[in-house]
Design an enzyme around this catalytic site. Sequence first.
Site, short mmCIF file in Angstrom:
data_model
loop_
_atom_site.label_atom_id
_atom_site.label_comp_id
_atom_site.label_asym_id
_atom_site.label_seq_id
_atom_site.Cartn_x
_atom_site.Cartn_y
_atom_site.Cartn_z
N GLY A 189 0.64 -1.10 -0.03
CA GLY A 189 0.13 0.11 0.03
C GLY A 189 0.81 1.07 0.14
O GLY A 189 0.46 2.18 -0.93
N HIS A 231 11.02 29.44 11.12
CA HIS A 231 10.32 30.28 12.65
C HIS A 231 9.43 29.24 13.71
O HIS A 231 8.54 29.94 13.95
CB HIS A 231 9.14 31.15 11.77
CG HIS A 231 10.12 32.26 10.60
ND1 HIS A 231 10.74 32.63 11.26
CD2 HIS A 231 10.18 31.65 9.39
CE1 HIS A 231 11.84 33.67 10.31
NE2 HIS A 231 11.57 33.12 8.48
N LYS A 253 -7.02 -1.51 15.25
CA LYS A 253 -8.35 -1.57 14.21
C LYS A 253 -9.64 -2.42 14.56
O LYS A 253 -10.74 -2.13 14.85
CB LYS A 253 -8.52 -2.02 13.08
CG LYS A 253 -7.93 -1.26 12.02
CD LYS A 253 -7.35 -2.28 10.07
CE LYS A 253 -6.38 -1.12 9.81
NZ LYS A 253 -6.14 -2.12 8.54
O1 F6P Z 1 -3.91 0.17 8.35
C1 F6P Z 1 -2.46 0.67 7.33
C2 F6P Z 1 -3.00 0.12 5.91
O2 F6P Z 1 -3.23 -1.55 5.90
C3 F6P Z 1 -1.41 0.51 5.32
O3 F6P Z 1 -1.11 -0.36 5.00
C4 F6P Z 1 -2.63 1.42 3.87
O4 F6P Z 1 -1.75 2.37 3.49
C5 F6P Z 1 -3.35 1.57 3.96
O5 F6P Z 1 -4.42 0.59 5.37
C6 F6P Z 1 -5.41 1.53 3.33
O6 F6P Z 1 -5.49 -0.07 3.05
P1 F6P Z 1 -6.59 -0.21 1.61
O7 F6P Z 1 -5.80 0.37 0.52
O8 F6P Z 1 -6.45 -1.82 1.56
O9 F6P Z 1 -7.27 0.38 1.37
#
Ligand code: F6P
Length: 522
Positions: A268, A385, A512
């Site tokens: 990702g 700054h 999560k």
């Molecule tokens: O929560 C982390 C993660 O898995 C990342 O590694 C990833 O980029 C993001 O969530 C989004 O995941 P997806 O593209 O599956 O929605």
Amino acid sequence: MFLKNSNPTKTISWQKLTNHFHNIQNDTIKEYYKDPNRKSDFSLQLNDLSVDFSKNRINKETVQLLVELAKEVGLKEAIESQFSGEIINVTENRAVLHTALRSNSDEPILVDEKNIKPQIQASLKKIKSFSSKVITGKWKGYSGKSITDIVNIGIGGSDLGPDMIVESLKFYKNQLNTHFVSNIDGDHVSEIIKKLNPETTLFVIVSKTFTTQETLSNAETIKNWFLKSATIFDIPKHFVAVSTNLQAVDNFGISIENVFTMWDWVGGRFSLWSAVGLSISLSVGFENYKALLDGAEEMDIHFRNEDFDKNIPVVLALISIWYNNFYNAETEAVLPYSQYLSKLPAYLQQAIMESNGKGVDRNGEKIEYQTGTIVWGSTGTNMQHAFMQLVHQGTKLIPADFIGFKESLYGLTDHHKKLMANLYGQMDALAFGKTAEEVHLELKFSGKEDKIATLLPFKVFEGNRPSNLLLFDKLTPESLGKLVALYEHKIFTQGILWNIYSYDQFGVELGKELANKFLKNQ
Ligand code: F6P
């Protein structure tokens, strides 16, 4: 071939580095600079990029020993394993092939015994033709009007990369307005919706897994809003998706022609080079998007082939390890002197910290040495700054990367001269500081002799604070691609040396899970 699996701190080179550290830890950059060749000896060039790493607490022996360490832990073999598509993301049983996405070579790369290059080419072709239809106005919304606004719905790697690149390449953008919705906070999506006309907006839902709570919730909210003025038959004209999960995309109601596939061998946070970059191509045109990929490939070729002591990502990775593991520096600053790069630090935070924030090694054992650095930063001159006080005079050692461009894009040379003078001023102040004697003289000659006794210690800059300069000719899609790829390879190199797996992210899961539990109990 598997990645070598050795505790770096138990290697011969680490032992040598430890001894070397004791010998030179109090050396100063100022002393090193007495050598007239210091700058040229500690600089590297790759076409329009020059990297000056002379303002570091290192000498030639340091570089040589760090390179020995890289060799001893099998970095060369690891690089080959990555580029050739071996399963180096062992914990997820995947190859790591974002480099294949920008490769112009005909060399086949096999995943599950199948050459992936044709799929990549087909995906690029689809991105090109779709972007061109939308940009030229041939692609019409449900009421026959052309598209004016693009909304990228995604989070993490499906948001940060495209958002950062679109912002960085604003100079090159076309007439389309591009928006990014990511947060589960409903106020985020509400603020974006406020600006949109459903008749002329195209939504790009980007989710590798298509299971991410934030993205699916935002996409549903947007779809419901859209359906207040349109019908489900209008969805194909306004919704496209980028995902590996075709079934989930179909369940959402997006037809297969409107799906841009990606693959599980693209992580990702390394995915902006895949169809995840669709909103980049829409925003700046395919030619510029391709130029971004080509710039990245130039860095890939350099990283794959260059000797370690002349290899920009490797040298920067090794220097960073030197501070992290020997000087116990906890953080690193990324300081771009370009307002266009304001989103680079946040992008790098995910890329670096999600990759190398690991406390278990490739043997599955708890690590007793320091791994991933904390990365933060902001653009110059604004940050001068703000937080630079702490970097100059605070108690922490914070190595910094300064990123600059020789030319500005709009050609306001007076501004640009000032901007660059500030960059060089900051680097010199950090490296060389200001001694008590200098402060003394300064106060004396400015008529403030009576203040010397009270003010002197507060005005001293101890210096010896390290930084690198990454200097490009100009901010172009190519130079940006090169810059991002540089950091990707730095991440890879550090992960190999720290003996961790850089390409999984199990650390994001527990939060999560617990959020879902809380949600059910509400
Ligand atoms: O929560 C982390 C993660 O898995 C990342 O590694 C990833 O980029 C993001 O969530 C989004 O995941 P997806 O593209 O599956 O929605």
